[in-house]
Design an enzyme around this catalytic site. Structure first.
Site, PDB file in Angstrom:
ATOM      1  N   SER A  65      12.517  74.430  71.110  1.00 39.78           N
ATOM      2  CA  SER A  65      13.512  74.272  70.057  1.00 39.78           C
ATOM      3  C   SER A  65      14.913  74.007  70.593  1.00 39.78           C
ATOM      4  O   SER A  65      15.137  73.046  71.323  1.00 39.78           O
ATOM      5  CB  SER A  65      13.462  75.537  69.196  1.00 39.78           C
ATOM      6  N   ASP A 271      31.162  36.750  34.758  1.00 38.41           N
ATOM      7  CA  ASP A 271      32.482  37.214  35.201  1.00 38.41           C
ATOM      8  C   ASP A 271      32.931  38.455  34.422  1.00 38.41           C
ATOM      9  O   ASP A 271      34.025  38.951  34.618  1.00 38.41           O
ATOM     10  CB  ASP A 271      33.542  36.099  35.156  1.00 38.41           C
ATOM     11  N   PRO A 490      45.908  34.977  16.970  1.00 43.28           N
ATOM     12  CA  PRO A 490      44.982  33.852  16.898  1.00 43.28           C
ATOM     13  C   PRO A 490      44.163  33.799  18.177  1.00 43.28           C
ATOM     14  O   PRO A 490      44.729  33.934  19.265  1.00 43.28           O
ATOM     15  CB  PRO A 490      45.905  32.635  16.790  1.00 43.28           C
ATOM     16  N   SER A 491      42.857  33.626  18.044  1.00 44.28           N
ATOM     17  CA  SER A 491      42.009  33.523  19.228  1.00 44.28           C
ATOM     18  C   SER A 491      42.374  32.262  19.998  1.00 44.28           C
ATOM     19  O   SER A 491      42.752  31.252  19.412  1.00 44.28           O
ATOM     20  CB  SER A 491      40.541  33.456  18.810  1.00 44.28           C
ATOM     21  N   GLY A 492      42.245  32.334  21.296  1.00 45.43           N
ATOM     22  CA  GLY A 492      42.480  31.147  22.120  1.00 45.43           C
ATOM     23  C   GLY A 492      41.194  30.409  22.428  1.00 45.43           C
ATOM     24  O   GLY A 492      41.209  29.366  23.095  1.00 45.43           O
TER      25      GLY A 492
END
Ligand SMILES: CC(=O)N[C@H]1[C@@H](OP(=O)(O)O)O[C@H](CO)[C@@H](O)[C@@H]1O
Ligand SMILES: [Mg+2]
Length: 535
Positions: A65, A271, A490-492
């Site tokens: 050991s 992504d 407003p969404s792009g």
């Protein structure tokens, strides 16, 4: 059968130095290797007796050991892999100390006392450690076992030999009695225990799924991935993917989810990433871009402290960031938080203002940017011979963090690996991550208008400056709910006006979002039917 003749013949080759007395101690005989040859031979003999007595395989391990190299030792292992029973330790000592001419008598004494049937078969497993003396000493044991069917395992650890003795005597119930069997049993169990290294990935039936498949070979043992919505049958982004999960606040179809298990969804071009799980009550929990930013910021901040470097870290969010995340980052983490217009280009730009800029949209698109100077400081520190181990370790961890991050743009695969690494390093479950802060209930809606350009915004899109009266209407609605916030823009990317609302309860958030939608419809030229109340 007479044991006398073969024993006498063989024992002459392993003579006992006259007068030498040794005890079977705590873990068998143990002393300088030069004094042990006869002991080994005799323990081989005794092991065959023990094997006949128990009608089972007995182990003999040659090792000293933790003792110095020049020592060695031997101990017997009983059938279930345990240390040999104390009575037999006594026999071992008697046998070891019998002078050469008394050996046969001592042996016969044991045979008689234990009424051993010498026609019974014997089986002994012998193992040894790497000491230079172990080879010849284990051979001496084998000589003692001699023609009795011993099995020499060669080099094994002590516990491996115990394991194999038990396997042999339980007819494989404890495992396969080979070193291979030992590895495979432990490894299989280890994999089960560390199932936390398992991740279910919803590939949104897109390109991310194909690339995860490609990369799987690199990850194999470090991260087990179950890929769903891999594009083999389902439609791209249909009822799945990061955007579906984030906006609908529910699991994608096609993913097998078990309570508490980590899952993530990519979007169609990989992504974006969001994480989620269902708890034992079946409740769905979403960990969106804000939670990801918090996890990464916490991790980086801890590493910076450990590395002892003073770098300016900031977080960049948009108006869509959950109010709880902003509060947590600013108040609890004391991180500077910037809010920009929606769109990665805006966040990326703002993140460049910091030494380390963590940016994430709530929908899961984001990454971390390190300034050139920050990278250099970290690299120097990682190579600095004059700093302590803790600082160096942290600096190296930061270096690897930089390398696992795709600094060019948000990257679902890179973000996934970073998150998995952080959870593993911190030993954190997804539940613990989720409980860092509680999201305010929120709702996103879309309103169709004739020309969405009539809405102009300011203050990082958090206020509508036109058409006239719209912001006032939103303000007075928000006042009616606790912890409420709402904005429209407003969404792009789509021909719609987006409405966002959050409040103390889901009911309030839903109600507020609906009422703001009505205001947009009425004040900004809504088309089609009036927005309906959410059910
Ligand atoms: C609320 C929301 O998620 N908006 C998305 C969406 O932009 P909109 O301008 O809201 O349509 O698409 C962008 C491109 O993917 C993304 O950067 C952004 O976060
Ligand atoms: Mg995308």
């Amino acid at each position: 059968p007479d044991v006398g003749a073969p024993v006498l013949k063989q024992s002459g080759l392993h003579p006992k130095p006259a007068g030498l007395v040794l005890q079977y101690g705590t873990a068998g005989f143990r002393t300088n290797a030069k004094k042990l040859d006869h002991i080994m031979f005799r323990m081989g003999l005794l092991a065959t007796l023990r094997s006949r007595k128990t009608k089972a395989t007995i182990g003999v391990m040659v090792t000293a050991s933790h003792n110095p190299e020049e020592d060695n030792g031997v101990k017997l292992i009983d059938p279930m892999g345990e240390m040999v029973t104390p009575t037999w330790e006594g026999y071992a000592t008697q046998l070891a100390n019998a002078e050469q001419e008394d050996l046969l008598t001592a042996l016969k004494d044991v045979i008689e006392k234990e009424a051993i049937d010498m026609s019974q078969e014997a089986d002994v497993f012998v193992g040894k450690d790497t000491r230079s003396s172990s080879a010849s000493l284990s051979q001496a044991v084998m000589d003692g076992v001699s023609a009795l069917g011993g099995h020499n395992y060669g080099l094994v650890t002590t516990p491996q030999l115990h394991y194999m003795v038990c396997c042999q005597n339980t007819k494989g119930k404890y495992g396969d009695a080979t070193v291979e069997g030992y590895y495979s049993k432990l490894y299989q169990a280890f994999i089960q225990l560390t199932k936390s290294k398992h991740l279910s990935v919803d590939g949104a039936n897109g390109i991310g799924a194909l690339k995860v498949r490609e990369m799987e070979a690199h990850l194999k043992k470090e991260l087990q991935i179950s890929l769903f919505n891999d594009g083999s049958k389902g439609k791209l982004n249909h009822q799945c993917g990061a955007d579906f999960v984030k906006v609908q606040q529910k699991p994608p179809t096609g993913v097998e989810m078990n309570p508490g298990e980590r899952c993530c969804s990519f979007d169609g071009d990989a992504d974006r990433i969001v994480y989620y799980f269902i708890d034992s009550e079946g409740q769905f929990h979403l960990l969106d871009g804000d939670k990801i930013a918090t996890l990464i910021s916490t991790f980086l901040k801890e590493l910076l402290t450990q590395a002892g470097v003073d770098l300016k870290m900031g977080a960049v969010q948009t108006a869509y960031a959950n109010g709880s995340s902003t509060r947590y980052l600013e108040d609890t983490m004391q991180v500077i938080v910037r809010c920009t217009k929606t769109g990665v280009k805006h966040l990326h730009h703002a993140a460049q203002e910091f030494d380390i800029g963590v940016y994430f949209e709530a929908n899961g698109h984001g990454t971390v940017l390190f300034s050139k100077a920050a990278e250099e400081i970290i690299q120097h520190l990682a190579e600095d011979a004059n700093i302590n181990d803790e600082r160096k370790r942290a600096a190296r961890m930061l270096q690897n963090t930089i390398n696992v991050i795709n600094q060019t743009v948000g990257d679902a695969i890179a973000d996934m690996l970073l998150i998995e690494a952080i959870l593993a390093i911190k030993g954190m479950t997804i539940q613990q991550w989720d409980s860092i802060y509680s999201d305010l209930p929120n709702r996103q809606l879309k309103v169709k208008v004739a020309d969405r350009r009539v809405i102009d915004t300011a203050d990082a899109e958090r206020r509508a400056v036109s058409p006239a009266g719209l912001q006032d209407a939103i303000d007075s609605l928000v006042k009616k709910y606790r912890k409420a916030r709402s904005f429209v823009r407003p969404s792009g990317t789509e021909d719609v006006v987006r409405v966002y609302a959050e409040a103390e309860t889901q009911e309030s958030a839903d109600d507020l979002a609906h009422k703001v939608s009505l205001a947009v419809y009425r004040l900004a030229g809504g088309v089609g039917g009036e927005p309906k109340q959410l059910l």
